[in-house]
Every structure is written in structure tokens, then in C-alpha cells.
Design an enzyme around this catalytic site. Structure first.
Site, PDB file in Angstrom:
ATOM      1  CG  HIS A 196     -10.110  28.960 -23.771  1.00  0.00           C
ATOM      2  ND1 HIS A 196      -9.704  27.746 -23.268  1.00  0.00           N
ATOM      3  CD2 HIS A 196      -8.987  29.691 -23.923  1.00  0.00           C
ATOM      4  CE1 HIS A 196      -8.386  27.746 -23.135  1.00  0.00           C
ATOM      5  NE2 HIS A 196      -7.926  28.921 -23.523  1.00  0.00           N
ATOM      6  CG  ASP A 255     -11.875  25.012 -23.152  1.00  0.00           C
ATOM      7  OD1 ASP A 255     -12.242  25.490 -24.245  1.00  0.00           O
ATOM      8  OD2 ASP A 255     -10.890  25.438 -22.510  1.00  0.00           O
ATOM      9  N   GLY A 300      -5.337  25.036 -25.835  1.00  0.00           N
ATOM     10  CA  GLY A 300      -5.727  24.259 -26.995  1.00  0.00           C
ATOM     11  C   GLY A 300      -4.735  23.188 -27.385  1.00  0.00           C
TER      12      GLY A 300
END
Length: 279
Positions: A90, A136, A230
Site C-alpha cells: 500500500h 500487503d 512498510g
């Protein structure tokens, strides 16, 4: 660091657009091997964590900052070998507009000996679903190899069959927001110790949106927030650390009493190995 994201999608782009925050161990080229920092972190495990704290400079040497070409941090990532970084899908990393910065500690300092790397390929897991935030994970292939040393080294990847003990603690790091009422990023790298939460417990907060590709952690007085997306969730084994999670999503207001979600690295270990093997 009172940091986190939202159930939509929140990497902190330069203008903070979307709200969503938010590897068997691979041998590394650093002298001590992967997951062993040359500079030891200072981690306090306690029954209740109150927000986060400044990290010891250089103590999380696999932590990278994803930035725009003009120097604005928007997501974190982890160096897994000299050529590859793992981050969240994302974060929407664009090789034409973004760079990877290694060896960063203070976002405000221009005096640090950082390495700024362009990326030749950004490979997102084919199962990534932006609507559910499932799977993700994205791999970034650096155009030139990272120069490993005391402040830049690699993290070990969780093996595919990893079973984490119940009631374990892990550490997550990043430059995300430290105040849910402010868009300001942390000036220096932050760290926070969080408890791992079982899937069943996690579902009491989040319901059926929790999948086997997610790890639930936090809810004990500290959390990740926008800008941390992240980045790493690492677990200590012996004198080394293993990457077990990637900061993915959580509450939009960075609620310190609600667990946040991290991409479960062990579930993607075989995919990661396959992509990296292709070079």
C-alpha cells in the site's frame, strides 16, 4: 512512538493522501550475519508500553526510509540483502518518483552518511488486495547494491514454517506520527515494543477481516501510525533479530489500545525467495 494507520490505507505521502499505514534465514554479507546489529539496540520489555522511544542511532541498520525524490519520507522498509528491500504494497512505491534511503536516523539532518538508492523494479505480491489490505507486501530491487557496514546491514527473514510463541513481544520501528492529533513525523527513528496477539483475540477487535497473512500486535499502550507503513516488526532470537511482520494497517486515529496489523512475513517467504532468486 504512538504511531499507526487506518483501515483504508495510509502511507504518508508528501501530502498525506491516503490513510493506511502503514524473511531458513538468508545469509547476509555483513560480518555478523543478518539480524545482528553492530550497534546494539536498547529494548525494554515491560507489561505495559507507554508509547515509544528514540532508537539508539544505528541500532536498527536494516530500517530504510522510502522518500520522494525531493526528500519527503512516506513509508518504511527493511533491507533483506544488498539488492532487495521489503515494504508494504500500500506504500505504492514508484521507481520513477521515489528512492530508498539507507542509514537514516534523523530525517532533519543533512550530516548523516546515508545511501540514496534508486529502484530498478518494484514487485508487488499478486495476491495484494487494496480493499481488504490482504497480502500487503512489495519487494524493491535496488539499482546498485547497498554498501553494508555498521549502520547499514540486513535483517533475517522469518522461515516459512515459523510458529511464534504465544504472549511474545516484538519491536517495530519507524518515523511515523507520534501524535495522532498532528501530521508531523518523528524527527528521529522511533522504536516501540508490542505484544503479539492471537488471531482469535484480534478478531474481537477487527472481526473477519483478519486473515492468515496478517499478524496482530499492540494494544498495550503503544502502536504504529501513518508514516510507519512498510517498516519492520522484528522478533529477537538469541543475539539476533528476525523480520516477522511489515507495518500494514490499524485504526485511523492511531489508538494505542487497539492492536494493529502487520503482514505475516513467514507466509510470503517462499514468494520472496523466488523473486530474489530471479535477480
Amino acid at each position: 512512538m504512538a504511531f499507526l494507520w487506518v483501515v483504508a490505507c495510509l502511507a504518508l505521502a508528501s501530502a498525506v493522501s491516503v490513510l493506511s499505514f502503514w524473511v531458513t534465514l538468508v545469509p547476509c554479507a555483513s560480518p555478523a550475519g543478518c539480524g545482528v546489529p553492530a550497534i546494539s539496540p536498547s529494548v525494554a520489555y515491560s507489561e505495559r508500553i507507554v508509547n515509544g522511544q528514540n532508537a539508539v542511532p544505528g541500532s536498527w541498520p536494516w530500517q530504510v526510509s522510502l522518500q520522494t525524490t525531493t526528500g519527503s519520507h512516506f513509508c518504511g522498509g527493511s533491507l533483506i540483502n544488498q539488492y532487495w528491500v521489503v515494504t508494504a504494497a500500500h506504500c505504492n512505491f514508484n521507481p520513477r518518483a521515489h528512492v530508498v534511503v539507507l542509514g537514516e536516523y534523523s530525517l532533519a539532518s543533512n550530516a548523516e552518511a546515508v545511501q540514496v538508492k534508486t529502484v530498478s523494479r518494484a514487485i508487488t505480491n499478486p495476491g495484494w488486495n487494496p480493499n481488504t489490505m490482504d497480502n500487503d507486501i512489495t519487494l524493491l530491487r535496488l539499482s546498485t547494491p547497498a554498501q553494508l557496514g555498521a549502520r547499514v546491514s540486513t535483517i533475517c527473514l522469518a522461515p516459512a514454517n515459523l510458529v511464534l510463541p504465544s504472549n511474545a513481544w516484538a519491536v517495530t520501528t519507524g518515523w511515523g506520527r507520534t501524535n495522532p492529533n498532528s501530521q508531523a513525523l518523528a524527527a528521529v527513528l522511533q522504536q516501540v515494543t508490542v505484544p503479539l496477539i492471537s488471531q482469535s483475540q484480534c478478531m474481537q477487535y477487527w472481526g473477519s477481516r483478519i486473515t492468515s497473512a496478517m499478524i496482530c500486535a499492540g494494544g498495550a499502550g503503544a502502536t504504529s501510525c501513518q508514516g510507519d507503513s512498510g517498516g519492520p516488526l522484528v522478533y529477537q532470537t538469541g543475539n539476533g533479530w528476525t523480520l516477522i511482520g511489515i507495518v500494514s494497517w490499524g485504526t485511523s486515529n492511531c489508538n494505542i489500545n487497539t492492536p494493529a496489523m502487520y503482514t505475516r512475513v513467514s507466509q510470503f517467504r517462499n514468494w520472496i525467495d523466488a523473486v530474489v532468486a530471479q535477480g
